[in-house]
Write a protein that holds these residues in place. Structure first.
Motif, PDB file in Angstrom:
ATOM      1  N   ALA A 151     -67.411 -10.876 -84.357  1.00 31.13           N
ATOM      2  CA  ALA A 151     -67.571 -10.068 -85.566  1.00 31.13           C
ATOM      3  C   ALA A 151     -66.238  -9.392 -85.869  1.00 31.13           C
ATOM      4  O   ALA A 151     -65.315  -9.399 -85.038  1.00 31.13           O
ATOM      5  N   ASN A 152     -66.143  -8.772 -87.043  1.00 38.44           N
ATOM      6  CA  ASN A 152     -64.891  -8.107 -87.419  1.00 38.44           C
ATOM      7  C   ASN A 152     -65.147  -6.733 -88.027  1.00 38.44           C
ATOM      8  O   ASN A 152     -64.312  -6.202 -88.759  1.00 38.44           O
ATOM      9  N   ASN A 153     -66.325  -6.167 -87.733  1.00 40.42           N
ATOM     10  CA  ASN A 153     -66.672  -4.876 -88.305  1.00 40.42           C
ATOM     11  C   ASN A 153     -66.542  -3.734 -87.300  1.00 40.42           C
ATOM     12  O   ASN A 153     -67.081  -2.654 -87.521  1.00 40.42           O
ATOM     13  N   CYS A 154     -65.881  -3.967 -86.160  1.00 38.12           N
ATOM     14  CA  CYS A 154     -65.683  -2.887 -85.180  1.00 38.12           C
ATOM     15  C   CYS A 154     -64.595  -1.942 -85.674  1.00 38.12           C
ATOM     16  O   CYS A 154     -63.638  -2.370 -86.353  1.00 38.12           O
ATOM     17  N   GLU A 155     -64.719  -0.688 -85.306  1.00 33.74           N
ATOM     18  CA  GLU A 155     -63.748   0.303 -85.734  1.00 33.74           C
ATOM     19  C   GLU A 155     -62.466   0.171 -84.910  1.00 33.74           C
ATOM     20  O   GLU A 155     -62.507   0.149 -83.676  1.00 33.74           O
ATOM     21  N   ASP A 156     -61.328   0.117 -85.611  1.00 40.99           N
ATOM     22  CA  ASP A 156     -60.045  -0.059 -84.926  1.00 40.99           C
ATOM     23  C   ASP A 156     -59.669   1.153 -84.083  1.00 40.99           C
ATOM     24  O   ASP A 156     -58.999   1.020 -83.053  1.00 40.99           O
ATOM     25  N   ARG A 157     -60.106   2.330 -84.527  1.00 43.46           N
ATOM     26  CA  ARG A 157     -59.718   3.524 -83.759  1.00 43.46           C
ATOM     27  C   ARG A 157     -60.401   3.577 -82.382  1.00 43.46           C
ATOM     28  O   ARG A 157     -59.945   4.267 -81.489  1.00 43.46           O
ATOM     29  N   ASN A 158     -61.509   2.833 -82.228  1.00 44.11           N
ATOM     30  CA  ASN A 158     -62.190   2.790 -80.921  1.00 44.11           C
ATOM     31  C   ASN A 158     -61.823   1.554 -80.100  1.00 44.11           C
ATOM     32  O   ASN A 158     -62.429   1.277 -79.060  1.00 44.11           O
ATOM     33  N   ARG A 159     -60.862   0.767 -80.590  1.00 45.83           N
ATOM     34  CA  ARG A 159     -60.490  -0.473 -79.895  1.00 45.83           C
ATOM     35  C   ARG A 159     -59.883  -0.141 -78.508  1.00 45.83           C
ATOM     36  O   ARG A 159     -58.932   0.637 -78.405  1.00 45.83           O
ATOM     37  N   PRO A 160     -60.410  -0.710 -77.403  1.00 50.94           N
ATOM     38  CA  PRO A 160     -59.839  -0.452 -76.068  1.00 50.94           C
ATOM     39  C   PRO A 160     -58.450  -1.092 -75.941  1.00 50.94           C
ATOM     40  O   PRO A 160     -58.090  -2.023 -76.669  1.00 50.94           O
ATOM     41  N   ASN A 161     -57.677  -0.586 -74.991  1.00 51.16           N
ATOM     42  CA  ASN A 161     -56.336  -1.118 -74.729  1.00 51.16           C
ATOM     43  C   ASN A 161     -56.437  -2.521 -74.124  1.00 51.16           C
ATOM     44  O   ASN A 161     -57.242  -2.776 -73.224  1.00 51.16           O
ATOM     45  N   GLU A 162     -55.577  -3.420 -74.618  1.00 53.22           N
ATOM     46  CA  GLU A 162     -55.504  -4.768 -74.043  1.00 53.22           C
ATOM     47  C   GLU A 162     -54.480  -4.858 -72.912  1.00 53.22           C
ATOM     48  O   GLU A 162     -54.489  -5.819 -72.149  1.00 53.22           O
ATOM     49  N   GLN A 163     -53.606  -3.878 -72.801  1.00 49.66           N
ATOM     50  CA  GLN A 163     -52.527  -3.943 -71.793  1.00 49.66           C
ATOM     51  C   GLN A 163     -52.298  -2.557 -71.216  1.00 49.66           C
ATOM     52  O   GLN A 163     -52.448  -1.547 -71.905  1.00 49.66           O
ATOM     53  N   ARG A 164     -51.926  -2.514 -69.909  1.00 55.87           N
ATOM     54  CA  ARG A 164     -51.594  -1.256 -69.253  1.00 55.87           C
ATOM     55  C   ARG A 164     -50.551  -1.518 -68.163  1.00 55.87           C
ATOM     56  O   ARG A 164     -50.385  -2.646 -67.699  1.00 55.87           O
ATOM     57  N   THR A 165     -49.857  -0.470 -67.829  1.00 59.20           N
ATOM     58  CA  THR A 165     -48.838  -0.602 -66.773  1.00 59.20           C
ATOM     59  C   THR A 165     -49.506  -0.582 -65.403  1.00 59.20           C
ATOM     60  O   THR A 165     -50.601  -0.032 -65.228  1.00 59.20           O
ATOM     61  N   CYS A 166     -48.841  -1.193 -64.424  1.00 61.65           N
ATOM     62  CA  CYS A 166     -49.352  -1.217 -63.038  1.00 61.65           C
ATOM     63  C   CYS A 166     -48.181  -1.014 -62.087  1.00 61.65           C
ATOM     64  O   CYS A 166     -47.048  -1.414 -62.367  1.00 61.65           O
ATOM     65  N   GLU A 167     -48.443  -0.380 -60.975  1.00 65.54           N
ATOM     66  CA  GLU A 167     -47.411  -0.059 -59.978  1.00 65.54           C
ATOM     67  C   GLU A 167     -47.782  -0.705 -58.646  1.00 65.54           C
ATOM     68  O   GLU A 167     -48.859  -0.454 -58.105  1.00 65.54           O
ATOM     69  N   SER A 168     -46.892  -1.582 -58.142  1.00 61.70           N
ATOM     70  CA  SER A 168     -47.153  -2.270 -56.865  1.00 61.70           C
ATOM     71  C   SER A 168     -46.257  -1.782 -55.746  1.00 61.70           C
ATOM     72  O   SER A 168     -46.087  -2.453 -54.739  1.00 61.70           O
ATOM     73  N   GLY A 169     -45.637  -0.638 -55.944  1.00 64.02           N
ATOM     74  CA  GLY A 169     -44.772  -0.105 -54.893  1.00 64.02           C
ATOM     75  C   GLY A 169     -43.328  -0.523 -55.106  1.00 64.02           C
ATOM     76  O   GLY A 169     -43.001  -1.388 -55.913  1.00 64.02           O
ATOM     77  N   PRO A 170     -42.419   0.094 -54.363  1.00 66.37           N
ATOM     78  CA  PRO A 170     -40.985  -0.217 -54.527  1.00 66.37           C
ATOM     79  C   PRO A 170     -40.676  -1.637 -54.057  1.00 66.37           C
ATOM     80  O   PRO A 170     -41.336  -2.191 -53.186  1.00 66.37           O
ATOM     81  N   CYS A 171     -39.640  -2.237 -54.644  1.00 63.21           N
ATOM     82  CA  CYS A 171     -39.213  -3.581 -54.240  1.00 63.21           C
ATOM     83  C   CYS A 171     -38.475  -3.522 -52.913  1.00 63.21           C
ATOM     84  O   CYS A 171     -37.804  -2.526 -52.594  1.00 63.21           O
ATOM     85  N   PRO A 172     -38.573  -4.570 -52.108  1.00 55.28           N
ATOM     86  CA  PRO A 172     -37.833  -4.589 -50.839  1.00 55.28           C
ATOM     87  C   PRO A 172     -36.332  -4.644 -51.082  1.00 55.28           C
ATOM     88  O   PRO A 172     -35.871  -5.232 -52.070  1.00 55.28           O
ATOM     89  N   GLN A 173     -35.556  -4.026 -50.210  1.00 53.09           N
ATOM     90  CA  GLN A 173     -34.108  -3.969 -50.303  1.00 53.09           C
ATOM     91  C   GLN A 173     -33.486  -4.471 -49.000  1.00 53.09           C
ATOM     92  O   GLN A 173     -34.131  -4.531 -47.955  1.00 53.09           O
ATOM     93  N   TRP A 174     -32.208  -4.822 -49.087  1.00 50.53           N
ATOM     94  CA  TRP A 174     -31.471  -5.237 -47.887  1.00 50.53           C
ATOM     95  C   TRP A 174     -31.141  -4.012 -47.040  1.00 50.53           C
ATOM     96  O   TRP A 174     -30.648  -3.002 -47.557  1.00 50.53           O
ATOM     97  N   VAL A 175     -31.440  -4.083 -45.748  1.00 53.68           N
ATOM     98  CA  VAL A 175     -31.122  -3.024 -44.788  1.00 53.68           C
ATOM     99  C   VAL A 175     -30.388  -3.661 -43.620  1.00 53.68           C
ATOM    100  O   VAL A 175     -30.791  -4.730 -43.143  1.00 53.68           O
ATOM    101  N   TYR A 176     -29.317  -3.030 -43.197  1.00 52.51           N
ATOM    102  CA  TYR A 176     -28.526  -3.612 -42.101  1.00 52.51           C
ATOM    103  C   TYR A 176     -28.261  -2.556 -41.033  1.00 52.51           C
ATOM    104  O   TYR A 176     -28.240  -1.360 -41.292  1.00 52.51           O
ATOM    105  N   GLY A 177     -28.064  -3.057 -39.796  1.00 51.12           N
ATOM    106  CA  GLY A 177     -27.805  -2.191 -38.659  1.00 51.12           C
ATOM    107  C   GLY A 177     -26.320  -2.067 -38.373  1.00 51.12           C
ATOM    108  O   GLY A 177     -25.461  -2.495 -39.156  1.00 51.12           O
TER     109      GLY A 177
END
Length: 652
Positions: A151-177
């Motif tokens: 259908a196409n009669n839904c109100e646009d102001r109530n439309r849910p978000n299709e995209q959101r940000t996500c956080e998977s933690g920091p990226c691995p880095q090189w560490v040396y001794g």
């Protein structure tokens, strides 16, 4: 291509010989160039309708080997998975208030309020576009009517978000001794360090999870200055630690070399400087050990119960889930028996009065009667008190020492049968118990007895000893042979005591061989015939290999005399026999030369017989017995006794 090296427990580079027992990983492998990206599909959304035929969709992403979303041009368009497919729900029910699927724009549906007839519907969130440092995730948002049709009669102001940000933690880095020690003290060596890819929390990843072009170097040259031309000490790289956990040691080879690096005697370097150490201590990390928690409460409030505690194996700062690493033999117990208090019972032990002590001193004992009684003090069987702690019914008493005296045993016989010897006796220190006019003795330490101990040894003299018996031999008699080999004899006696007291092993010989080489003996019976002419057959002494032997000469009146040896055991042990019976079953009796006729056999062997020998012919030149000669033998036909073939007996 990749760098492969042998590492110790601390991450330092070790000699390849230290890893000889392990398979070496390949440094090269074949790779195939394919598209940089690959298609990744998310989960299908729910069906677009609640009844009838509808559609379901899903997201299709193009990601790289690190699961990060990239441009769709990096993936093969021909292999792109489908993003939409048909779905079928249960058949829709017809109703006057609900439009049929074939006519979605009926007047009935148009009369419904907008927020009731059409509404936004969402699918599940897809996977995050990045595995680290933030990304985004999407979901399907569609407008549908109450039957699930688009259908196409839904109100646009109530439309849910299709995209959101996500956080998977920091990226691995090189560490040396830190850099390790240089492999050489001069002339250019190599030092190494450990370089790993991991997150700040310590989670380690493969090198491909970090930017490979930014990887810090894990080795570099060191001590590039020229080595001195004079003799100097040269050290190899330290070995791996000898202990994987706890304290151990590292070792290395130290040698004296000249300017060109060749080994020379160590004396050339001693005057220059002290020799570097060949060994040093190291620590291989914390060893696994058992850890225990505190004991829990007893499972029973009275009587016997059980209490438990936690037992786990700790490796460093973490627990080993399978208790691997810790020795199972030393594992502390995780449970033990416990008893908070005795459970109340209607039965108990009642003690009687103690009896008199069994001794007045020196540790006696006394007893008392125990009875099991109920709450009315009535005696019952002992089985009712089996769960109650039984009081002791015996105890020690009068433990003070009694009178302590020396006690001596009888003297033994003199240690010798003649001359000077000694006698001995046993002495002991005992305490005397006097009970009802009876004496009892208890052993005590010798140091508890008063005064000087009695003598335990005393000398004895049984008079002078007679001379010891010995063998005495007389002079040798004349030789029994005037020429050739003979025998001499002498008398041997035991004197100085009884004759049976002399040692038989030390007895001198009473006979010995003697020879008179001055005489001349013939060497054959033919020589005797040549000297004496034809004579009767008889025994003669002949010289056989330098020794005089008695030989029987036969055929002395013929041209060919023959030599024979007379057999000392005679015909009883020197015979040849062919048994006239043949066994029907060779596995049955007789066997081993037994002479029985009650066997399953038949007597049909015509060549049976027995030949006995008193003399055998000998070839003196070859020293060989001629067993085929039966000139002086006696042959008896048809042997009637059971026997087996036997050869000659002893020849003397």
């Amino acid at each position: 291509m990749r760098y492969v090296s042998c590492r110790d427990n601390q991450g330092g580079v070790a000699e390849e010989s230290a890893c000889a027992h392990l398979p070496k990983p390949p440094a090269r492998e074949v790779c195939l160039v394919v598209a940089c990206g690959q298609w990744k599909v998310l989960e299908w959304s729910s069906c677009s309708v609640t009844c009838g035929q509808g559609k379901t969709t899903r997201e299709v992403l193009c990601v790289n080997f690190s699961d990060q979303e990239v441009n769709t041009n990096e993936c093969d368009a021909e292999d792109r998975p489908a993003t939409e497919q048909d779905c079928a729900m249960s058949q829709c029910l017809s109703s006057s208030s609900v439009s049929r699927p074939s006519s979605p724009d009926t007047s009935t549906r148009g009369n419904l309020p907008t927020d009731q007839s059409h509404q936004w519907r969402t699918g599940p969130w897809g996977a995050c576009s990045s595995t680290c440092a933030g990304g985004f995730q999407r979901r399907v948002v569609v407008c549908q009517d109450e039957n699930g049709y688009p259908a196409n009669n839904c109100e646009d102001r109530n439309r849910p978000n299709e995209q959101r940000t996500c956080e998977s933690g920091p990226c691995p880095q090189w560490v040396y001794g830190n850099w390790g020690e240089c492999t050489k003290t001069c002339g250019g060596g190599i030092k190494t360090r450990q370089v790993v890819c991991h997150r700040p929390n310590g989670e380690q990843f493969s090198d491909l999870s970090c930017e490979i072009h930014d990887k810090p170097p894990d080795q570099e040259q060191c001590n590039t200055h020229l080595c001195p031309s004079s003799p100097h000490w040269s050290t190899d790289q330290w070995s791996s630690c000898s202990a994987s956990c706890g304290r151990g040691f590292k070792s290395r080879r130290v040698s004296c070399v000249n300017g060109s690096g060749r080994s020379i005697p160590e004396e050339s370097c001693h005057r220059l400087s002290s020799k570097p150490s060949k060994q040093k201590r190291c620590k291989g990390g914390q060893c696994p050990k058992w850890k225990t928690g505190s004991w829990g409460e007893c499972s029973a409030s009275c009587g016997d119960g059980l209490q438990r505690r936690e037992v786990f194996c700790q490796v460093g700062e973490r627990r080993s889930p399978l208790e691997t690493g810790c020795p199972h033999r030393s594992r502390p117990p995780s449970s033990q028996s416990c008893r908070v208090a005795d459970c109340p019972s209607r039965y108990r032990w009642r003690e009687g009065d103690w009896q008199m002590c069994s001794k007045s001193c020196g540790s006696g004992h006394r007893r008392r009667a125990l009875r099991c009684v109920d709450y009315n003090q009535q005696e019952v069987h002992e089985m009712y008190c089996v769960n109650q702690i039984r009081p002791p019914d015996i105890e020690n008493c009068n433990t003070h020492a009694c009178e302590i005296i020396w006690i001596t045993g009888e003297w033994t016989k003199c240690s010798v049968s003649c001359g000077q010897g000694y006698r001995q006796r046993l002495i002991s220190c005992s305490e005397v118990h006097v009970e009802n006019d009876n004496y009892e003795y208890g052993h005590q330490s010798l140091s508890n007895c008063p005064g000087t101990p009695p003598e335990s040894y005393m000398p004895c003299d049984l008079g002078p000893c007679s001379p010891p018996p010995e063998w005495r031999a007389g002079t040798w008699g004349p030789c029994s042979a005037s020429c050739g080999d003979g025998v001499m004899e002498r008398t041997v006696q035991c004197v100085g005591g009884e004759s049976n007291r002399c040692s038989g092993d030390a007895m001198p010989s009473t006979t010995k061989v003697c020879s008179n080489p001055s005489c001349h003996l013939p060497s054959s019976c033919l020589d005797i015939q040549s000297t004496n002419g034809p004579i009767q057959d008889s025994e003669h002494f002949l010289s056989v290999q330098g020794k005089a032997l008695k030989i029987y000469c036969a055929g002395m009146q013929t041209d060919t005399p023959q030599e024979y040896i007379t057999l000392a055991t005679g015909e009883k042990e020197n015979f040849s026999e062919i048994f006239g019976f043949r066994l029907n079953d060779p596995t049955q009796c007789p066997a081993n030369g037994s002479r029985r006729e009650d066997c399953d056999c038949r007597r049909d062997y015509t060549a049976a017989g027995i030949t006995t020998f008193s003399k055998v012919r000998i070839d003196l030149r070859r020293m060989h017995i001629i067993s085929e000669s039966v000139t002086l033998a006696h042959t008896h036909k048809a042997a009637s006794k059971v026997g087996t073939f036997q050869g000659f007996g002893r020849l003397k």
